[in-house]
Design an enzyme around this catalytic site. Structure first.
Site, PDB file in Angstrom:
ATOM      1  N   CYS A  56       1.070  11.152 -11.683  1.00 11.24           N
ATOM      2  CA  CYS A  56       0.953   9.891 -10.945  1.00 11.24           C
ATOM      3  C   CYS A  56       1.811   9.804  -9.679  1.00 11.24           C
ATOM      4  CB  CYS A  56       1.239   8.673 -11.825  1.00 11.24           C
ATOM      5  SG  CYS A  56       0.148   8.517 -13.248  1.00 11.24           S
ATOM      6  N   ASP A  57       2.586  10.836  -9.344  1.00  9.23           N
ATOM      7  CA  ASP A  57       3.390  10.786  -8.124  1.00  9.23           C
ATOM      8  C   ASP A  57       3.667  12.195  -7.596  1.00  9.23           C
ATOM      9  OD1 ASP A  57       4.666   9.496  -6.024  1.00  9.23           O
ATOM     10  OD2 ASP A  57       6.565   9.297  -7.092  1.00  9.23           O
ATOM     11  N   VAL A  58       2.612  12.999  -7.480  1.00 11.58           N
ATOM     12  CA  VAL A  58       2.762  14.341  -6.935  1.00 11.58           C
ATOM     13  C   VAL A  58       2.933  14.214  -5.422  1.00 11.58           C
ATOM     14  CG1 VAL A  58       1.648  16.582  -6.611  1.00 11.58           C
ATOM     15  CG2 VAL A  58       1.405  15.388  -8.790  1.00 11.58           C
ATOM     16  N   THR A  90       2.849   7.367  -4.371  1.00  8.89           N
ATOM     17  CA  THR A  90       3.362   7.230  -3.021  1.00  8.89           C
ATOM     18  C   THR A  90       2.205   7.181  -2.031  1.00  8.89           C
ATOM     19  OG1 THR A  90       5.349   8.447  -3.666  1.00  8.89           O
ATOM     20  CG2 THR A  90       4.878   8.306  -1.301  1.00  8.89           C
TER      21      THR A  90
END
Length: 183
Positions: free
Chosen positions: A13-15, A54
């Protein structure tokens, strides 16, 4: 991203670049699983009530509010691949009061058969394997397809980058087409 267990899948969910660390041998390690979601194998999608991640690396399905899959992480990874090639963030000022969007330029060059060396981080002074650069841009373009069913799995991405699987020319990703006319 799949974990060692055969009963679940982790969606990070935030690579983003800040969450990929290098060890002492320069082997990349994914970090910061604070937003991750563990999903049982019998569920292919998860509906999250709040957007995670992000801006700049979020897959279109986050914005549309539909349930996500591990393909959301594939999208984010594709955005990172573009940055690896160019050596800079994907968007920024172009100097003429416009915003330059590198993934659109890269996809256009590869699809139209242009010179991929022109896309390479200038600090490398053209010192790169042209076929490898083209392969990275092609797989990145597949990763950022707006329709998640067109995106490869992370396993396929790895096999393409290692040269085990071939990669065809991708269509211009729909999410990049809106920027296409300004490049």
């Amino acid at each position: 991203m799949e974990n060692a267990s055969t009963t679940s899948v982790t969606i990070h969910c935030d690579v983003k670049p800040e969450n990929i660390l290098l060890d002492s041998d320069f082997v990349p390690k994914v970090a910061d699983f604070g937003l991750a979601k563990l999903v049982g194998r019998d569920f292919s999608r998860v509906l999250l009530t709040t957007m995670r991640g992000t801006i700049g690396y979020l897959a279109p399905e986050w914005i549309s509010g539909v349930a996500i899959t591990a393909k959301a992480d594939v999208y984010s990874y594709g955005k990172i691949l573009f940055e690896v090639v160019s050596g800079r963030r994907n968007s920024g000022p172009s100097g003429d009061d416009k915003v330059s969007f590198f993934p659109t330029l890269a996809a256009k060059v590869v699809i139209e058969g242009g010179s991929v060396i022109t896309l390479l981080d200038p600090r490398l002074e053209g010192n790169a394997d042209i076929e490898e650069v083209a392969r990275i841009i092609k797989v990145a373009s597949w990763c950022v397809q707006g329709n998640e069913t067109q995106r490869p799995t992370m396993g396929q991405v790895v096999q393409i980058l290692e040269g085990i699987l071939e990669v065809n020319l991708p269509p211009t990703p729909r999410s990049l087409q809106i920027f296409y006319v300004n490049q």
